[in-house]
Design a protein around this motif. Structure first.
Motif, PDB file in Angstrom:
ATOM      1  N   PRO A  32      75.566  18.265  51.096  1.00 49.10           N
ATOM      2  CA  PRO A  32      74.875  18.437  49.816  1.00 49.10           C
ATOM      3  C   PRO A  32      74.576  17.093  49.155  1.00 49.10           C
ATOM      4  CG  PRO A  32      77.203  18.850  49.546  1.00 49.10           C
ATOM      5  CD  PRO A  32      76.973  18.617  51.014  1.00 49.10           C
ATOM      6  N   ALA A  33      73.691  17.127  48.185  1.00 44.69           N
ATOM      7  CA  ALA A  33      73.342  15.915  47.443  1.00 44.69           C
ATOM      8  C   ALA A  33      72.901  16.307  46.039  1.00 44.69           C
ATOM      9  CB  ALA A  33      72.244  15.155  48.161  1.00 44.69           C
ATOM     10  N   LEU A  34      72.884  15.330  45.165  1.00 43.79           N
ATOM     11  CA  LEU A  34      72.477  15.547  43.778  1.00 43.79           C
ATOM     12  C   LEU A  34      71.616  14.374  43.345  1.00 43.79           C
ATOM     13  CD1 LEU A  34      74.512  16.914  40.894  1.00 43.79           C
ATOM     14  CD2 LEU A  34      73.445  14.695  40.586  1.00 43.79           C
ATOM     15  N   LEU A  35      70.553  14.683  42.637  1.00 44.46           N
ATOM     16  CA  LEU A  35      69.640  13.680  42.079  1.00 44.46           C
ATOM     17  C   LEU A  35      69.544  13.932  40.581  1.00 44.46           C
ATOM     18  CD1 LEU A  35      67.109  11.684  42.147  1.00 44.46           C
ATOM     19  CD2 LEU A  35      65.757  13.740  42.542  1.00 44.46           C
ATOM     20  N   THR A  36      69.670  12.884  39.807  1.00 47.00           N
ATOM     21  CA  THR A  36      69.426  13.022  38.377  1.00 47.00           C
ATOM     22  C   THR A  36      68.750  11.763  37.853  1.00 47.00           C
ATOM     23  OG1 THR A  36      70.400  13.608  36.243  1.00 47.00           O
ATOM     24  CG2 THR A  36      71.666  12.111  37.599  1.00 47.00           C
ATOM     25  N   PHE A  37      68.031  11.940  36.776  1.00 44.61           N
ATOM     26  CA  PHE A  37      67.445  10.819  36.068  1.00 44.61           C
ATOM     27  C   PHE A  37      68.125  10.720  34.714  1.00 44.61           C
ATOM     28  CE2 PHE A  37      64.128  11.159  39.153  1.00 44.61           C
ATOM     29  CZ  PHE A  37      63.633   9.870  39.251  1.00 44.61           C
ATOM     30  N   ILE A  38      68.466   9.508  34.340  1.00 46.07           N
ATOM     31  CA  ILE A  38      68.999   9.284  32.996  1.00 46.07           C
ATOM     32  C   ILE A  38      68.230   8.135  32.358  1.00 46.07           C
ATOM     33  CG2 ILE A  38      71.311  10.141  33.488  1.00 46.07           C
ATOM     34  CD1 ILE A  38      71.879   6.885  33.149  1.00 46.07           C
ATOM     35  N   ARG A  39      68.118   8.229  31.073  1.00 51.60           N
ATOM     36  CA  ARG A  39      67.508   7.146  30.299  1.00 51.60           C
ATOM     37  C   ARG A  39      68.652   6.238  29.865  1.00 51.60           C
ATOM     38  NH1 ARG A  39      62.600   7.498  27.457  1.00 51.60           N
ATOM     39  NH2 ARG A  39      62.270   5.539  26.389  1.00 51.60           N
ATOM     40  N   ASP A  40      68.571   4.966  30.220  1.00 49.47           N
ATOM     41  CA  ASP A  40      69.620   4.010  29.885  1.00 49.47           C
ATOM     42  C   ASP A  40      69.084   3.074  28.813  1.00 49.47           C
ATOM     43  OD1 ASP A  40      71.518   1.933  29.764  1.00 49.47           O
ATOM     44  OD2 ASP A  40      72.054   2.214  31.878  1.00 49.47           O
ATOM     45  N   GLU A  45      66.763   9.686  51.396  1.00 47.25           N
ATOM     46  CA  GLU A  45      65.326   9.683  51.664  1.00 47.25           C
ATOM     47  C   GLU A  45      64.613  10.881  51.046  1.00 47.25           C
ATOM     48  OE1 GLU A  45      64.768   9.083  55.888  1.00 47.25           O
ATOM     49  OE2 GLU A  45      65.235   6.949  55.714  1.00 47.25           O
ATOM     50  N   SER A  46      65.199  12.061  51.132  1.00 49.42           N
ATOM     51  CA  SER A  46      64.531  13.224  50.545  1.00 49.42           C
ATOM     52  C   SER A  46      64.540  13.148  49.021  1.00 49.42           C
ATOM     53  CB  SER A  46      65.136  14.538  51.056  1.00 49.42           C
ATOM     54  OG  SER A  46      66.487  14.663  50.683  1.00 49.42           O
ATOM     55  N   ALA A  47      65.642  12.661  48.451  1.00 48.37           N
ATOM     56  CA  ALA A  47      65.699  12.502  46.995  1.00 48.37           C
ATOM     57  C   ALA A  47      64.674  11.474  46.526  1.00 48.37           C
ATOM     58  CB  ALA A  47      67.102  12.091  46.559  1.00 48.37           C
ATOM     59  N   LEU A  48      64.570  10.358  47.236  1.00 47.82           N
ATOM     60  CA  LEU A  48      63.596   9.343  46.847  1.00 47.82           C
ATOM     61  C   LEU A  48      62.163   9.829  47.009  1.00 47.82           C
ATOM     62  CD1 LEU A  48      64.887   5.861  48.037  1.00 47.82           C
ATOM     63  CD2 LEU A  48      64.368   6.616  45.719  1.00 47.82           C
ATOM     64  N   TRP A  49      61.911  10.595  48.076  1.00 47.31           N
ATOM     65  CA  TRP A  49      60.551  11.122  48.245  1.00 47.31           C
ATOM     66  C   TRP A  49      60.191  12.015  47.059  1.00 47.31           C
ATOM     67  CZ3 TRP A  49      56.586   9.660  50.993  1.00 47.31           C
ATOM     68  CH2 TRP A  49      55.464  10.504  51.064  1.00 47.31           C
ATOM     69  N   MET A  50      61.122  12.892  46.680  1.00 50.52           N
ATOM     70  CA  MET A  50      60.865  13.762  45.538  1.00 50.52           C
ATOM     71  C   MET A  50      60.692  12.918  44.268  1.00 50.52           C
ATOM     72  SD  MET A  50      62.893  17.094  44.098  1.00 50.52           S
ATOM     73  CE  MET A  50      64.258  16.211  43.396  1.00 50.52           C
ATOM     74  N   ALA A  51      61.583  11.949  44.063  1.00 51.79           N
ATOM     75  CA  ALA A  51      61.533  11.130  42.853  1.00 51.79           C
ATOM     76  C   ALA A  51      60.239  10.322  42.752  1.00 51.79           C
ATOM     77  CB  ALA A  51      62.735  10.186  42.815  1.00 51.79           C
ATOM     78  N   TYR A  67      59.856  17.464  53.804  1.00 52.70           N
ATOM     79  CA  TYR A  67      59.945  18.923  53.668  1.00 52.70           C
ATOM     80  C   TYR A  67      61.064  19.282  52.684  1.00 52.70           C
ATOM     81  CZ  TYR A  67      60.656  23.828  54.627  1.00 52.70           C
ATOM     82  OH  TYR A  67      60.789  25.181  54.473  1.00 52.70           O
ATOM     83  N   SER A  68      62.232  18.660  52.857  1.00 45.23           N
ATOM     84  CA  SER A  68      63.359  18.937  51.955  1.00 45.23           C
ATOM     85  C   SER A  68      62.999  18.637  50.511  1.00 45.23           C
ATOM     86  CB  SER A  68      64.583  18.105  52.356  1.00 45.23           C
ATOM     87  OG  SER A  68      65.098  18.535  53.591  1.00 45.23           O
ATOM     88  N   ALA A  69      62.305  17.517  50.297  1.00 46.17           N
ATOM     89  CA  ALA A  69      61.934  17.132  48.935  1.00 46.17           C
ATOM     90  C   ALA A  69      61.056  18.183  48.281  1.00 46.17           C
ATOM     91  CB  ALA A  69      61.210  15.782  48.961  1.00 46.17           C
ATOM     92  N   GLN A  70      60.181  18.782  49.057  1.00 49.92           N
ATOM     93  CA  GLN A  70      59.244  19.760  48.503  1.00 49.92           C
ATOM     94  C   GLN A  70      59.834  21.163  48.398  1.00 49.92           C
ATOM     95  OE1 GLN A  70      55.961  19.316  51.177  1.00 49.92           O
ATOM     96  NE2 GLN A  70      55.102  17.588  50.066  1.00 49.92           N
ATOM     97  N   HIS A  71      60.776  21.513  49.272  1.00 50.70           N
ATOM     98  CA  HIS A  71      61.199  22.908  49.375  1.00 50.70           C
ATOM     99  C   HIS A  71      62.689  23.171  49.183  1.00 50.70           C
ATOM    100  CE1 HIS A  71      57.178  23.859  50.778  1.00 50.70           C
ATOM    101  NE2 HIS A  71      57.279  22.872  51.648  1.00 50.70           N
ATOM    102  N   GLU A  72      63.539  22.149  49.270  1.00 49.03           N
ATOM    103  CA  GLU A  72      64.977  22.416  49.297  1.00 49.03           C
ATOM    104  C   GLU A  72      65.761  21.796  48.148  1.00 49.03           C
ATOM    105  OE1 GLU A  72      65.366  23.062  54.106  1.00 49.03           O
ATOM    106  OE2 GLU A  72      65.694  21.045  53.318  1.00 49.03           O
ATOM    107  N   TRP A  73      65.141  20.971  47.346  1.00 49.01           N
ATOM    108  CA  TRP A  73      65.798  20.444  46.150  1.00 49.01           C
ATOM    109  C   TRP A  73      65.479  21.395  45.003  1.00 49.01           C
ATOM    110  CZ3 TRP A  73      68.956  16.200  45.386  1.00 49.01           C
ATOM    111  CH2 TRP A  73      69.132  15.352  46.487  1.00 49.01           C
TER     112      TRP A  73
END
Length: 185
Positions: free
Chosen positions: A83-91, A114-120, A21-27
């Motif tokens: 709180p949490a933060l998710l980012t993608f970077i190209r390395d 878990e919520s960040a990974l589900w979204m990712a 739910y968090s992945a879909q609605h709270e990030w």
């Protein structure tokens, strides 16, 4: 064909309904650097490293700013939750693998990971659309996230103490060095 991490390791069943739910609605995607810095400060107050971990290093402010400008920074900021933060970077240092992308997660809770990974791993419109056609990625997450609680994604990840693939920062080391863990794959 490469698949997202949760599917590759067959860990989808370990993601809680709350995390889905968090992945879909709270990030929320953000480009606001003041908000990002505030989130990182609060993560540090909650026991996290207060920085964005990546492969072999933490991201600089410039790297986080660039990711934000590319619509690749998301924050989880819900009343009563850490709180949490998710980012993608190209390395660009990653040359021998199919994907040059690193999924970087700053936070201090299993729910954050878990919520960040589900979204990712499942959000085609917000995530995959920004990864140049890639769905696979490397994973780096904050060492404050517990990895020893049974029946959770962090416990199920194939972590080792080799410093090749997964870098996480943690305050549990007396000299404030970063601890490194690896996902073998």
């Amino acid at each position: 064909n490469p698949q997202p991490l949760l599917q590759t390791l067959n860990l989808q069943h370990l993601i809680s309904q709350k995390a889905k739910y968090s992945a879909q609605h709270e990030w929320v995607q953000t480009t606001n650097m003041n908000k990002i810095k505030n989130i990182l400060q609060r993560i540090e107050q909650d026991g996290g490293c207060g920085h964005v971990p990546s492969l072999y290093n933490i991201l600089s402010d410039e790297e986080v700013t660039e990711a934000a400008q590319n619509r690749q920074v998301f924050v989880f900021d819900v009343e009563g939750e850490s709180p949490a933060l998710l980012t993608f970077i190209r390395d660009e240092r990653i040359t021998s693998l199919r994907s040059p992308w690193v999924c970087c997660i700053a936070g201090s809770t299993i729910h954050a990971l878990e919520s960040a990974l589900w979204m990712a791993c499942t959000d085609e419109s917000r995530i995959f659309s920004t990864l140049d056609g890639h769905v696979a990625f490397w994973l780096a997450f904050d060492g404050a996230i517990p990895v020893n609680i049974d029946q959770t994604v962090p416990a199920a990840l194939p972590l080792t103490t080799d410093s090749c693939l997964l870098f996480s920062a943690g305050h549990d080391l007396e000299d404030n060095r970063f601890k490194e863990q690896t996902i073998e794959g």
